[in-house]
Design a protein around this motif. Structure first.
Motif, PDB file in Angstrom:
ATOM      1  N   ILE A 183       0.884  -1.069  -0.099  1.00 36.84           N
ATOM      2  CA  ILE A 183       0.028  -0.016  -0.101  1.00 36.84           C
ATOM      3  C   ILE A 183       0.817   1.350  -0.061  1.00 36.84           C
ATOM      4  O   ILE A 183       2.112   1.216   0.138  1.00 36.84           O
ATOM      5  N   CYS A 184       0.340   2.348  -0.276  1.00 34.18           N
ATOM      6  CA  CYS A 184       0.977   3.452  -0.045  1.00 34.18           C
ATOM      7  C   CYS A 184       1.996   3.518   1.486  1.00 34.18           C
ATOM      8  O   CYS A 184       1.236   3.178   2.475  1.00 34.18           O
ATOM      9  N   ASN A 185       3.251   4.075   1.269  1.00 31.56           N
ATOM     10  CA  ASN A 185       3.889   3.832   2.794  1.00 31.56           C
ATOM     11  C   ASN A 185       3.845   5.131   3.516  1.00 31.56           C
ATOM     12  O   ASN A 185       4.485   5.253   4.623  1.00 31.56           O
ATOM     13  N   HIS A 186       3.080   6.179   3.237  1.00 33.62           N
ATOM     14  CA  HIS A 186       3.096   6.954   3.920  1.00 33.62           C
ATOM     15  C   HIS A 186       4.206   7.784   4.312  1.00 33.62           C
ATOM     16  O   HIS A 186       4.379   8.047   5.615  1.00 33.62           O
ATOM     17  N   CYS A 187       5.099   7.964   3.629  1.00 31.93           N
ATOM     18  CA  CYS A 187       6.517   8.208   3.699  1.00 31.93           C
ATOM     19  C   CYS A 187       6.701   9.605   4.521  1.00 31.93           C
ATOM     20  O   CYS A 187       6.184  10.741   4.627  1.00 31.93           O
ATOM     21  N   LEU A 188       8.125   9.452   5.164  1.00 36.16           N
ATOM     22  CA  LEU A 188       8.430  10.585   6.088  1.00 36.16           C
ATOM     23  C   LEU A 188       9.009  11.693   4.943  1.00 36.16           C
ATOM     24  O   LEU A 188       9.021  12.859   5.233  1.00 36.16           O
ATOM     25  N   ASN A 189       9.528  11.181   3.810  1.00 40.87           N
ATOM     26  CA  ASN A 189      10.101  12.079   2.781  1.00 40.87           C
ATOM     27  C   ASN A 189       9.425  11.875   1.431  1.00 40.87           C
ATOM     28  O   ASN A 189       9.892  11.727   0.553  1.00 40.87           O
ATOM     29  N   PRO A 190       8.075  12.072   1.467  1.00 40.77           N
ATOM     30  CA  PRO A 190       7.160  11.651   0.203  1.00 40.77           C
ATOM     31  C   PRO A 190       7.500  12.268  -1.019  1.00 40.77           C
ATOM     32  O   PRO A 190       7.461  13.433  -1.130  1.00 40.77           O
ATOM     33  N   ALA A 191       7.837  11.461  -1.974  1.00 42.38           N
ATOM     34  CA  ALA A 191       8.225  12.153  -3.397  1.00 42.38           C
ATOM     35  C   ALA A 191       6.928  12.838  -4.045  1.00 42.38           C
ATOM     36  O   ALA A 191       6.941  13.922  -4.691  1.00 42.38           O
ATOM     37  N   CYS A 192       5.916  12.068  -3.645  1.00 40.54           N
ATOM     38  CA  CYS A 192       4.726  12.619  -4.297  1.00 40.54           C
ATOM     39  C   CYS A 192       4.388  14.145  -4.019  1.00 40.54           C
ATOM     40  O   CYS A 192       3.953  15.018  -4.656  1.00 40.54           O
ATOM     41  N   VAL A 193       4.482  14.316  -2.478  1.00 34.67           N
ATOM     42  CA  VAL A 193       4.283  15.575  -2.127  1.00 34.67           C
ATOM     43  C   VAL A 193       5.243  16.613  -2.694  1.00 34.67           C
ATOM     44  O   VAL A 193       4.717  17.605  -3.282  1.00 34.67           O
ATOM     45  N   VAL A 209      -0.400  10.883   7.578  1.00 35.65           N
ATOM     46  CA  VAL A 209      -1.324  10.197   6.566  1.00 35.65           C
ATOM     47  C   VAL A 209      -1.013  11.314   5.383  1.00 35.65           C
ATOM     48  O   VAL A 209      -1.185  12.405   5.696  1.00 35.65           O
ATOM     49  N   VAL A 210      -0.673  10.865   4.296  1.00 39.08           N
ATOM     50  CA  VAL A 210      -0.380  11.330   3.004  1.00 39.08           C
ATOM     51  C   VAL A 210      -1.767  11.545   2.160  1.00 39.08           C
ATOM     52  O   VAL A 210      -2.240  10.430   1.698  1.00 39.08           O
ATOM     53  N   LEU A 211      -2.156  12.763   1.678  1.00 37.76           N
ATOM     54  CA  LEU A 211      -3.400  12.775   1.134  1.00 37.76           C
ATOM     55  C   LEU A 211      -3.229  13.682   0.029  1.00 37.76           C
ATOM     56  O   LEU A 211      -2.283  14.415  -0.106  1.00 37.76           O
ATOM     57  N   ALA A 226       6.419  10.575  -9.683  1.00 39.81           N
ATOM     58  CA  ALA A 226       7.413  10.783  -8.631  1.00 39.81           C
ATOM     59  C   ALA A 226       7.166   9.674  -7.715  1.00 39.81           C
ATOM     60  O   ALA A 226       8.373   9.477  -7.103  1.00 39.81           O
ATOM     61  N   CYS A 227       6.199   9.038  -7.173  1.00 43.76           N
ATOM     62  CA  CYS A 227       6.288   8.188  -6.277  1.00 43.76           C
ATOM     63  C   CYS A 227       6.863   6.898  -6.635  1.00 43.76           C
ATOM     64  O   CYS A 227       6.314   6.178  -8.044  1.00 43.76           O
ATOM     65  N   PRO A 228       7.968   6.274  -6.383  1.00 35.75           N
ATOM     66  CA  PRO A 228       8.595   5.104  -6.941  1.00 35.75           C
ATOM     67  C   PRO A 228       7.926   4.001  -6.595  1.00 35.75           C
ATOM     68  O   PRO A 228       8.418   2.952  -7.286  1.00 35.75           O
ATOM     69  N   TYR A 229       6.960   4.034  -5.737  1.00 34.87           N
ATOM     70  CA  TYR A 229       6.222   2.742  -5.485  1.00 34.87           C
ATOM     71  C   TYR A 229       4.959   2.649  -6.390  1.00 34.87           C
ATOM     72  O   TYR A 229       3.886   1.834  -6.294  1.00 34.87           O
ATOM     73  N   LYS A 230       4.910   3.814  -7.150  1.00 32.54           N
ATOM     74  CA  LYS A 230       3.822   3.933  -7.855  1.00 32.54           C
ATOM     75  C   LYS A 230       2.457   3.770  -7.408  1.00 32.54           C
ATOM     76  O   LYS A 230       1.588   2.871  -7.649  1.00 32.54           O
ATOM     77  N   LYS A 231       2.076   4.479  -6.074  1.00 33.72           N
ATOM     78  CA  LYS A 231       1.062   4.497  -5.204  1.00 33.72           C
ATOM     79  C   LYS A 231       0.073   5.691  -5.468  1.00 33.72           C
ATOM     80  O   LYS A 231      -0.659   5.710  -4.516  1.00 33.72           O
ATOM     81  N   SER A 232       0.513   6.412  -6.254  1.00 31.94           N
ATOM     82  CA  SER A 232      -0.563   7.447  -6.636  1.00 31.94           C
ATOM     83  C   SER A 232      -1.050   7.285  -8.148  1.00 31.94           C
ATOM     84  O   SER A 232      -0.205   7.002  -8.884  1.00 31.94           O
ATOM     85  N   GLU A 242      -5.461  10.109  -7.492  1.00 29.17           N
ATOM     86  CA  GLU A 242      -5.825   9.552  -6.079  1.00 29.17           C
ATOM     87  C   GLU A 242      -4.835   8.772  -5.604  1.00 29.17           C
ATOM     88  O   GLU A 242      -4.043   7.972  -6.197  1.00 29.17           O
ATOM     89  N   LYS A 243      -5.069   8.419  -4.243  1.00 27.88           N
ATOM     90  CA  LYS A 243      -4.201   7.518  -3.499  1.00 27.88           C
ATOM     91  C   LYS A 243      -4.704   6.938  -2.285  1.00 27.88           C
ATOM     92  O   LYS A 243      -5.879   7.440  -1.696  1.00 27.88           O
ATOM     93  N   CYS A 244      -4.061   6.017  -1.994  1.00 28.45           N
ATOM     94  CA  CYS A 244      -4.370   5.232  -0.407  1.00 28.45           C
ATOM     95  C   CYS A 244      -4.537   6.416   0.608  1.00 28.45           C
ATOM     96  O   CYS A 244      -3.715   7.433   0.810  1.00 28.45           O
TER      97      CYS A 244
HETATM   98  S1  SF4 Z   1       2.285   8.055  -2.525  1.00 26.23           S
HETATM   99 FE1  SF4 Z   1       4.490   7.144  -3.000  1.00 26.23          FE
HETATM  100  S2  SF4 Z   1       5.718   8.632  -2.326  1.00 26.23           S
HETATM  101 FE2  SF4 Z   1       3.871   9.374  -1.596  1.00 26.23          FE
HETATM  102  S3  SF4 Z   1       3.603   8.604   0.593  1.00 26.23           S
HETATM  103 FE3  SF4 Z   1       2.715   7.193  -0.669  1.00 26.23          FE
HETATM  104  S4  SF4 Z   1       4.627   5.576  -1.196  1.00 26.23           S
HETATM  105 FE4  SF4 Z   1       5.488   7.479  -0.476  1.00 26.23          FE
END
Ligand code: SF4
Ligand code: HEM
Ligand code: SF4
Lengths: 497, 249
Positions: A183-193, A209-211, A226-232, A242-244
């Motif tokens: 699932i989305c990792n709700h990263c501390l250094n989110p590339a998506c944001v 939570v990243v929204l 940008a999201c390397p996990y392709k979760k956006s 949209e994302k998790c």
């Molecule tokens: S969408 Fe990707 S970069 Fe953004 S918080 Fe989730 S896993 Fe991390």
């Protein structure tokens, strides 16, 4: 020190049975809509395999995540310059065919078909064009297909394996696979944001939570790249990404996200971690060889009085601090150190950790054809694993084999210690050797065993109360609304024009 | 008479609709402000169409803006024939680029099944007005040289008079040139420009109003607190006698 709280997760891969219940639970709640049919905020992949979207891990194709840039980091395929330059056409964005064309079957045809000699069929039709399609691919198309040339052998992680190691993995007796729920990792250094030109993506201060703000998203679609996990994911119908959402409405009411609540294998754990936000940049830009250690270090000990004091000063509620102290994630990640981040080299500092799969690793086939699970061979150590350490280190430690071996020694020690307790055929010497190697004691082994196998719902999910009674205060100052319900005035008294 | 309608009245109708409509859509219908990217459904043909079109049209937009803001500088630049030619040919190049891009985009939309699923008539209206706008601009440049000089002496004063609420329609109406084609194209170009401004709030054109230039100076990471525990403020109701807006009651 700038302490924030973060909801973090652990998935125990040895327990995942690949049933996709999690994916379906999520789909039913969140993505069963036009434009979102192809989205799987939670998906389960078979590893080795190509994943969803195809080869998402290959940043040579998708240019996701961060790269080290002096003592800071910069986005690989997005960012101020690259993003705005590519805004009219985003060259590294995955398109529909990299995921799959969603489809449904024309079931009604089965009922409406006129009587005849032939069996009626319900043809597959595209959920996008409505036209009949030949199904080429699906969300879990590589399910269980380990060993096939199209899927397993295309696994991006094989880049780090020698030809001999790869071949060894595909020999029939050695063949192995495991599942990787994501699932989305709700990263501390989110590339998506960081990549969003209109600032629609944000991280919530309270729980991390990243929204995506649907009102502000303008379909510049940079987060998808940008999201390397392709979760956006890009919703082709609404023109919004949209994302998790980590089921934040459920979290706020003290319930775990639907994927976790429904998990059949009970592989999922969720809890609070306290971390030092001042360190994010330094950790994200450290050397690749230290990134796992530095990432683990950013999380602070919630029982340390100085941490508690600083957390309070930063406005973190006592209930959140208490939840952090009981966090199962803290135990797996910090105390026992047996959970690792997925692809830490992407430098987003993900908050989802995986206990790597030991698999039926140590067993050997004895002369009579039965599996011998306890023997010198079993105790010989993790070098005899079926799946090459190299493969797992490419997944979880940015190529650092020792880190994976350390975890496996502990998991192995837990198994041997349990064997000693239940079957009692392990000698003291054997037990001691294994425990020393793993540097854990029997109590720790038992604690790991308990949380892995017997944990209750409340032990697996420790979610701080969002204080529903104060929920309005998350948005407004209640004082402003005092006296605003019940009887009131609709218009001002008239004092003339 | 038609001139007065097109260059005296239309500008105000268009600007009024543009202002009210855009503000309404931005504030009340934020969800519907989007570039409606269709790259996800089709990426390859979009590349040429969108790149050619956008780089052309965006450059032309800024070119017009410069002509409006600093007309004297443009005229001064054009003082030497070489520089005039450089400017004119550059502008013409961008115009051709955006026209080619537009045609590619039209072809893409008309021939790709997946894209048709996310198209409605408004997409074609947008194509049509853009085609008229770009084609009239190109023909005008071809027949009535040199537009960059002419813009400074006629269009800038005219636009200023519009913004001063005292439209000097005569500037346009009494434009005289030996080439009737050029005259027709000039008028078409101006009128359709106002038309485009007027339909911005009803079309995907809203996307360039929200072009994300603020990204350049924004911090990369964005953290939002729903409720800032650190800065608990006192209620706005705290002081007796100073009551809130009644409407909220
Ligand atoms: S969408 Fe990707 S970069 Fe953004 S918080 Fe989730 S896993 Fe991390
Ligand atoms: C700097 C400003 C602008 C930005 C950032 C921008 C961005 C975009 C983006 C991202 C798309 C979607 C492309 C896709 O399908 O992926 C788009 C489409 C479009 N833009 Fe722009 N744009 C800008 C200015 C303009 C201007 C000035 C015009 C015309 C006056 C324009 C007209 C269009 C049209 C007609 C489309 C639809 C293309 C199609 O799908 O066929 N844009 N724009
Ligand atoms: S529900 Fe649990 S066990 Fe089933 S696939 Fe998902 S993570 Fe694995």
């Amino acid at each position: 020190m700038n302490i924030r709280s973060q909801i973090a997760m652990v998935f125990h891969l040895d327990k995942c049975i690949g049933c996709h219940t999690c994916s379906v639970a999520c789909k039913n709640i969140w993505t069963d809509r036009k434009g979102a049919e192809y989205m799987w905020w939670n998906n389960v992949e078979t590893k080795p395999g190509t994943g969803y979207p195809t080869k998402w891990e290959d940043q040579d194709i998708y240019q996701g995540g961060w790269k080290k840039d002096g003592d800071s980091v910069s986005l690989k395929g997005a960012g101020k310059l690259k993003g705005l330059k590519n805004i009219f056409h985003n060259p590294n964005m995955p398109v529909l065919d990299d995921y799959y064309e969603p489809w449904a079957y024309r079931y009604q045809d089965l009922f409406d078909a006129p009587e005849g000699d032939d069996q009626p069929i319900g043809r597959a039709v595209s959920l996008i064009t409505g036209e009949p399609i030949e199904i080429q691919s699906g969300p879990n198309w590589d399910d269980d297909l380990s060993g096939t040339p199209d899927y397993a052998r295309q696994d991006v992680n094989f880049k780090h394996l020698s030809q001999a190691e790869q071949e060894a993995m595909f020999q029939l007796e050695k063949m192995t696979f495991h599942y990787l729920p994501r699932i989305c990792n709700h990263c501390l250094n989110p590339a998506c944001v960081a990549s969003c030109p209109s600032g629609a993506l944000y991280k919530r201060g309270e729980d991390g939570v990243v929204l995506i703000n649907q009102e502000r998203c303008r379909a510049w679609r940079m987060c998808v790249t940008a999201c390397p996990y392709k979760k956006s994911y890009y919703n082709w119908n609404t023109g919004k990404s949209e994302k998790c959402v980590l089921c934040y409405p459920r979290l706020e009411s003290g319930q775990p996200p639907a994927c976790m609540h429904s998990c059949v294998g009970r592989i999922r754990y969720l809890g609070v971690m306290l971390y030092d936000a001042d360190r994010i940049q330094a950790v994200a830009s450290c050397d690749e060889s230290e990134i796992v250690d530095r990432h683990m270090d950013i999380y602070l000990n919630p029982n340390d009085p100085t941490v508690i004091k600083a957390a309070r000063e930063n406005g973190i509620a006592d209930s959140t601090i208490k939840a952090a102290q009981n966090s199962p994630v803290y135990k797996f990640v910090k105390e026992w150190k047996i959970a690792l981040p997925l692809h830490p080299e992407f430098r987003t500092l993900p908050n989802l950790f995986y206990v790597p799969p030991l698999l039926p690793a140590m067993a050997s086939v004895s002369t009579d054809g039965t599996y011998d699970t306890v023997s010198e061979h079993l105790l010989a150590g993790v070098e005899k694993l079926r799946v090459p350490i190299r493969y797992l280190s490419s997944l979880f430690t940015a190529g650092n084999d020792d880190k994976v071996i350390d975890v496996f020694k502990k998991l192995h020690a837990v198994r041997v210690s349990r064997r000693d307790t239940t079957v009692k055929d392990v000698t003291d010497k054997q037990l001691n050797t294994v425990m020393n190697e793993a540097s854990i004691d029997v109590d720790t082994a038992n604690a790991i065993f308990r949380l892995t196998s017997l944990a209750t719902f409340e032990e697996r999910f420790v979610i701080p109360a969002a204080h529903r009674e104060e929920a309005i205060e998350m948005l407004e100052n209640t004082g402003d609304y005092k006296g605003s319900t019940g009887f009131g005035f609709k218009e001002k008294p008239a004092r003339g024009l | 008479m038609l001139d007065y309608l097109l260059f005296g009245a239309l500008p105000y109708v268009a600007l009024a609709i543009f202002l009210i409509g855009s503000i309404y859509r931005y504030t009340k219908k934020g969800f519907q402000v989007s570039s409606l990217s269709s790259q996800f459904l089709e990426g390859r043909k979009l590349f040429f169409g969108s790149q050619f079109f956008h780089w052309g049209i965006v450059m032309l937009f800024f070119g017009h803006l410069i002509g409006f803001l600093i007309p004297n500088a443009v005229v001064a630049w054009n003082g030497s024939p070489v520089r005039l030619l450089v400017l004119e040919f550059t502008a013409f190049g961008f115009a051709i680029s955006s026209l080619i891009g537009l045609l590619l985009l039209i072809k893409r939309r008309a021939t790709t099944k997946r894209i048709q699923m996310v198209s409605n008539y408004m997409d074609y209206v947008v194509y049509l007005v853009l085609f008229v706008q770009i084609a009239s601009g190109i023909l005008m440049a071809y027949y009535g040289r040199w537009g960059s000089n002419w813009f400074a002496s006629v269009m800038t004063p005219y636009l200023c008079s519009v913004f001063a609420f005292n439209p000097n329609v005569d500037l346009i109406a009494q434009l005289s040139t030996s080439n009737t084609m050029a005259l027709l194209m000039v008028k078409t170009h101006i009128a359709s420009a106002f038309l485009i401004i007027g339909i911005i709030p009803f079309t995907r054109f809203v996307h360039f109003l929200v072009a994300p230039f603020d990204y350049i100076w924004r911090k990369y990471q964005l953290v939002i607190w729903n409720w800032n525990h650190k800065e608990i403020r006192t209620s706005r109701n705290y002081f007796p006698g100073k009551s809130r807006d009644f409407k909220n009651n």
